[in-house]
Motif scaffolding. Structure first.
Motif, PDB file in Angstrom:
ATOM      1  N   LYS A   1      11.434  -8.706  34.530  1.00 21.24           N
ATOM      2  CA  LYS A   1      10.967  -8.574  34.063  1.00 21.24           C
ATOM      3  C   LYS A   1      10.574  -7.136  34.201  1.00 21.24           C
ATOM      4  N   THR A   2       9.320  -7.165  35.350  1.00 25.55           N
ATOM      5  CA  THR A   2       9.490  -5.559  35.508  1.00 25.55           C
ATOM      6  C   THR A   2       9.788  -4.758  36.272  1.00 25.55           C
ATOM      7  N   ALA A   3      10.391  -6.064  37.468  1.00 26.22           N
ATOM      8  CA  ALA A   3      10.833  -5.820  38.767  1.00 26.22           C
ATOM      9  C   ALA A   3      12.521  -5.395  39.096  1.00 26.22           C
ATOM     10  N   VAL A   4      12.527  -3.881  39.460  1.00 27.88           N
ATOM     11  CA  VAL A   4      13.767  -3.478  39.648  1.00 27.88           C
ATOM     12  C   VAL A   4      14.667  -3.535  40.449  1.00 27.88           C
ATOM     13  N   ALA A   5      15.729  -4.499  41.448  1.00 28.60           N
ATOM     14  CA  ALA A   5      16.165  -4.304  42.907  1.00 28.60           C
ATOM     15  C   ALA A   5      17.806  -3.374  43.012  1.00 28.60           C
ATOM     16  N   ARG A   6      17.606  -2.562  43.746  1.00 26.61           N
ATOM     17  CA  ARG A   6      18.379  -1.813  43.919  1.00 26.61           C
ATOM     18  C   ARG A   6      19.091  -2.445  45.596  1.00 26.61           C
TER      19      ARG A   6
ATOM     20  N   SER B   1      17.933  -6.978  54.323  1.00 32.41           N
ATOM     21  CA  SER B   1      16.353  -5.626  55.111  1.00 32.41           C
ATOM     22  C   SER B   1      16.262  -5.492  53.105  1.00 32.41           C
ATOM     23  N   ILE B   2      15.174  -6.223  53.300  1.00 34.44           N
ATOM     24  CA  ILE B   2      14.305  -5.581  52.178  1.00 34.44           C
ATOM     25  C   ILE B   2      12.791  -4.661  52.036  1.00 34.44           C
ATOM     26  N   ASN B   3      13.342  -3.789  51.638  1.00 31.80           N
ATOM     27  CA  ASN B   3      12.187  -2.385  51.823  1.00 31.80           C
ATOM     28  C   ASN B   3      11.789  -1.932  53.309  1.00 31.80           C
ATOM     29  N   GLY B   4      12.813  -2.545  54.005  1.00 31.22           N
ATOM     30  CA  GLY B   4      12.800  -1.839  55.463  1.00 31.22           C
ATOM     31  C   GLY B   4      12.276  -3.714  56.090  1.00 31.22           C
ATOM     32  N   LYS B   5      12.049  -4.206  55.976  1.00 30.32           N
ATOM     33  CA  LYS B   5      11.499  -6.026  56.318  1.00 30.32           C
ATOM     34  C   LYS B   5      12.633  -6.551  56.245  1.00 30.32           C
ATOM     35  N   GLY B   6      12.242  -8.011  57.104  1.00 29.65           N
ATOM     36  CA  GLY B   6      13.307  -8.862  57.252  1.00 29.65           C
ATOM     37  C   GLY B   6      12.598  -9.474  55.855  1.00 29.65           C
ATOM     38  N   LEU B   7      13.884 -10.744  55.730  1.00 25.20           N
ATOM     39  CA  LEU B   7      14.190 -11.702  54.433  1.00 25.20           C
ATOM     40  C   LEU B   7      12.667 -12.498  54.827  1.00 25.20           C
TER      41      LEU B   7
ATOM     42  N   ILE C   1      18.076  -3.783  50.683  1.00 27.46           N
ATOM     43  CA  ILE C   1      17.578  -3.691  49.169  1.00 27.46           C
ATOM     44  C   ILE C   1      16.357  -2.859  49.465  1.00 27.46           C
ATOM     45  N   ASN C   2      16.788  -2.336  48.089  1.00 28.87           N
ATOM     46  CA  ASN C   2      15.061  -1.458  47.244  1.00 28.87           C
ATOM     47  C   ASN C   2      14.852  -2.758  46.652  1.00 28.87           C
ATOM     48  N   VAL C   3      13.492  -2.889  46.313  1.00 27.74           N
ATOM     49  CA  VAL C   3      13.202  -3.626  45.162  1.00 27.74           C
ATOM     50  C   VAL C   3      11.390  -2.952  44.610  1.00 27.74           C
ATOM     51  N   ASN C   4      11.073  -2.508  43.476  1.00 22.91           N
ATOM     52  CA  ASN C   4      10.026  -1.959  43.718  1.00 22.91           C
ATOM     53  C   ASN C   4       9.680  -2.748  41.458  1.00 22.91           C
ATOM     54  N   GLY C   5       7.725  -2.992  41.585  1.00 22.32           N
ATOM     55  CA  GLY C   5       8.077  -3.323  40.839  1.00 22.32           C
ATOM     56  C   GLY C   5       8.097  -4.792  40.208  1.00 22.32           C
TER      57      GLY C   5
END
Length: 128
Positions: A11-16, A27-33, A63-67
């Protein structure tokens, strides 16, 4: 130590993601799973590529994820992990492809059209 990076979209989500050999730290955006994806279903979605290839707990992920929303983000992360696992070991590709984790889901929200209430819904029609 080799770091593999991959991108996944839904959709509009992008995960690097940045994946390296380790002991399964995520680690997802600096937080735990469990902090970022509190729902167990979303955690299962994220771990599906590892269970399919039986490589659970062998890689550390940053993981960096946004949108998008959380469901779209979880599926974007799943795709990125699948791509990274293929890059790490080519033998993983057939199993991941069979499950459909390497296929980009192209379904997007249809845009709203002018003169309509939503994308397809029309305003109420009054005959008299």
């Amino acid at each position: 130590m080799q770091v593999i990076n991959a991108v996944g979209r839904r959709k509009t989500a992008v995960a690097r993601i940045y994946m390296k050999q380790g002991n399964g730290e995520v680690s997802i955006n600096g937080k735990g799973l469990t902090e970022y994806f509190p729902s167990e279903i979303l955690q299962i979605i994220l771990n599906q590529p590892f269970t399919t290839t039986s490589t659970a707990g062998q890689y550390d992920l940053k993981i960096n994820v946004n949108g998008g929303g959380i469901a779209g983000q979880a599926e974007a992360v799943r795709m990125a992990i699948s791509r990274a696992l293929c890059e790490a070991n080519a033998e993983n590709r057939p199993a991941l492809k069979k499950e459909g984790f390497l296929t980009r889901d192209a379904r997007m929200v249809e845009r709203k059209k002018p003169g309509r209430k939503k994308a397809r819904k029309k305003f109420q029609f009054s005959k008299r």
